[in-house]
Design a protein around this motif. Structure first.
Motif, PDB file in Angstrom:
ATOM      1  N   LEU A  43       0.902  -1.555  -0.346  1.00 29.41           N
ATOM      2  CA  LEU A  43       0.219   0.216   0.139  1.00 29.41           C
ATOM      3  C   LEU A  43       1.094   1.364   0.017  1.00 29.41           C
ATOM      4  CD1 LEU A  43      -3.068   1.562   0.059  1.00 29.41           C
ATOM      5  CD2 LEU A  43      -2.548   0.970   3.006  1.00 29.41           C
ATOM      6  N   VAL A  44       1.642   0.966   0.400  1.00 29.71           N
ATOM      7  CA  VAL A  44       2.672   2.339   0.963  1.00 29.71           C
ATOM      8  C   VAL A  44       3.268   2.156  -0.871  1.00 29.71           C
ATOM      9  CG1 VAL A  44       4.662   3.581   2.034  1.00 29.71           C
ATOM     10  CG2 VAL A  44       3.338   2.309   3.768  1.00 29.71           C
ATOM     11  N   HIS A  46       2.741   2.168  -3.393  1.00 32.38           N
ATOM     12  CA  HIS A  46       1.916   2.347  -4.393  1.00 32.38           C
ATOM     13  C   HIS A  46       1.231   4.203  -4.300  1.00 32.38           C
ATOM     14  CE1 HIS A  46      -0.999   1.735  -7.398  1.00 32.38           C
ATOM     15  NE2 HIS A  46      -2.318   2.511  -6.423  1.00 32.38           N
ATOM     16  N   ARG A  47       1.062   4.169  -2.751  1.00 29.51           N
ATOM     17  CA  ARG A  47       0.613   5.263  -2.670  1.00 29.51           C
ATOM     18  C   ARG A  47       2.149   6.450  -2.975  1.00 29.51           C
ATOM     19  NH1 ARG A  47      -2.052   5.851   3.430  1.00 29.51           N
ATOM     20  NH2 ARG A  47      -4.392   5.070   2.496  1.00 29.51           N
ATOM     21  N   ARG A  48       3.465   6.076  -2.289  1.00 32.67           N
ATOM     22  CA  ARG A  48       4.634   7.072  -3.605  1.00 32.67           C
ATOM     23  C   ARG A  48       5.281   6.818  -5.050  1.00 32.67           C
ATOM     24  NH1 ARG A  48       7.903   5.687   1.491  1.00 32.67           N
ATOM     25  NH2 ARG A  48       6.626   6.457   3.475  1.00 32.67           N
ATOM     26  N   GLY A  49       4.135   6.029  -5.272  1.00 29.18           N
ATOM     27  CA  GLY A  49       4.208   5.906  -6.919  1.00 29.18           C
ATOM     28  C   GLY A  49       5.688   4.634  -7.267  1.00 29.18           C
ATOM     29  N   TRP A  52       5.054  -2.426  -7.431  1.00 32.85           N
ATOM     30  CA  TRP A  52       5.691  -2.861  -6.687  1.00 32.85           C
ATOM     31  C   TRP A  52       6.519  -4.717  -7.323  1.00 32.85           C
ATOM     32  CZ3 TRP A  52      -0.328  -4.072  -7.128  1.00 32.85           C
ATOM     33  CH2 TRP A  52      -1.226  -2.765  -6.281  1.00 32.85           C
ATOM     34  N   GLU A  83      -2.530   5.979  10.638  1.00 31.34           N
ATOM     35  CA  GLU A  83      -3.605   5.970   9.764  1.00 31.34           C
ATOM     36  C   GLU A  83      -3.960   4.288   9.912  1.00 31.34           C
ATOM     37  OE1 GLU A  83      -2.704   6.678   5.948  1.00 31.34           O
ATOM     38  OE2 GLU A  83      -4.793   6.439   5.007  1.00 31.34           O
ATOM     39  N   VAL A  85      -5.561   1.239   8.505  1.00 30.75           N
ATOM     40  CA  VAL A  85      -5.329   1.205   6.376  1.00 30.75           C
ATOM     41  C   VAL A  85      -5.817   0.010   6.739  1.00 30.75           C
ATOM     42  CG1 VAL A  85      -3.351   2.364   6.369  1.00 30.75           C
ATOM     43  CG2 VAL A  85      -2.771   0.269   7.121  1.00 30.75           C
ATOM     44  N   ALA A  88      -8.219  -0.086   3.608  1.00 32.51           N
ATOM     45  CA  ALA A  88      -7.043   0.264   2.179  1.00 32.51           C
ATOM     46  C   ALA A  88      -6.651  -1.361   1.959  1.00 32.51           C
ATOM     47  CB  ALA A  88      -6.539   1.557   2.426  1.00 32.51           C
ATOM     48  N   ASN A  94      -4.596  -4.887  -3.979  1.00 37.54           N
ATOM     49  CA  ASN A  94      -3.383  -4.445  -2.908  1.00 37.54           C
ATOM     50  C   ASN A  94      -3.587  -6.035  -2.546  1.00 37.54           C
ATOM     51  OD1 ASN A  94      -1.827  -2.906  -1.492  1.00 37.54           O
ATOM     52  ND2 ASN A  94      -2.257  -3.664   0.483  1.00 37.54           N
TER      53      ASN A  94
END
Ligand code: DC
Length: 225
Positions: A43-44, A46-49, A52, A83, A85, A88, A94
């Motif tokens: 998840l982290v 992916h959020r930072r672009g 994988w 947070e 998660v 998410a 994910n």
């Protein structure tokens, strides 16, 4: 009564989470969901672009991961840097990401100490894919929980509610198991000394009962007491 380390490994949808949670409650043990850790890394990233497929960048995320768990009522909540998660990390997308990042050796290496620290002191039920083989090879009670692919897909669809598509879920389960079992590092497989349990033909209550009996024996307590 000794408070031991109990590991439950097995494929997606075999009932590990439910069984682990109920077993932990019955024994008065903590619960450690190692899959949630790989999910948090995915998840982290992916959020930072971060892709994988990028082993080094994902390992960097793993090394800096600030993850905590907290039971809120009946649910094991997962927090990353404070947070919540929990929702998410469990989307189908994910889930595939977690399976992908978990195949990278530097990611696994980065998470090994963290998992061992979280399981320190015993009195813990740990669930995952390699917890009996790699993370806690000295665990006193190890289980490998499985069920037929079709049964596992049915359970996942039920979990997903009205949005669940059986054929798609079955495909995703096959894809993830194939990747988790065939990777070079810490592939999903039963430890040599694991008790194999098929949950297709038993209720969750029966599975928990059987596991609890084994744990109590191993912990030096007379079964049924
Ligand atoms: O148990 P889970 O479905 O939440 O796990 C998500 C992914 O994380 C799974 O596809 C493989 C990986 N995983 C792993 O490689 N080793 C573990 N001990 C736990 C999970």
């Amino acid at each position: 009564m000794r408070r031991i380390v109990v590991t439950i490994d097995g494929p997606a949808g075999a009932g590990k989470s439910t069984v682990a949670k109920q077993l932990a409650r019955r024994l008065g043990y903590r619960l450690l969901d190692t899959g949630a850790i790989y999910r948090a890394v995915a998840l982290v990233a992916h959020r930072r672009g971060i892709a994988w497929t990028d082993a080094e960048a994902c390992a960097e995320v793993a090394r800096a991961l600030d993850i905590t768990f907290d039971f809120v009522g009946d649910k094991n909540h997962v927090f990353v840097s404070g947070e919540d998660v929990s929702g998410a990390i469990r989307t189908p997308e994910n889930s595939q990401g977690a399976s992908q990042v978990s195949a990278h050796p530097p990611v696994r290496a980065a998470l090994l100490d963290l998992q061992r620290r979280l399981g320190e002191g015993g009195g813990v039920v740990v669930e995952g894919r390699d917890t009996g083989t790699v993370v806690f090879p000295q665990a006193q009670a190890k289980f490998f929980l499985t069920a037929t692919e079709e049964e596992r897909a049915r359970r996942r669809v039920a979990e997903l509610g009205s949005g669940g598509d059986y054929e798609k879920t079955l495909r995703e389960i096959r894809e993830r198991d194939q990747r988790d079992a065939s990777r070079d590092v810490a592939p999903m497989k039963p430890a040599e000394d694991a008790v194999l349990v098929d949950s297709s033909t038993q209720t969750i209550e029966q599975v928990v009962e059987n596991l609890a009996r084994v744990v109590e024996e191993r912990a030096g307590v007379t079964a049924g007491r």
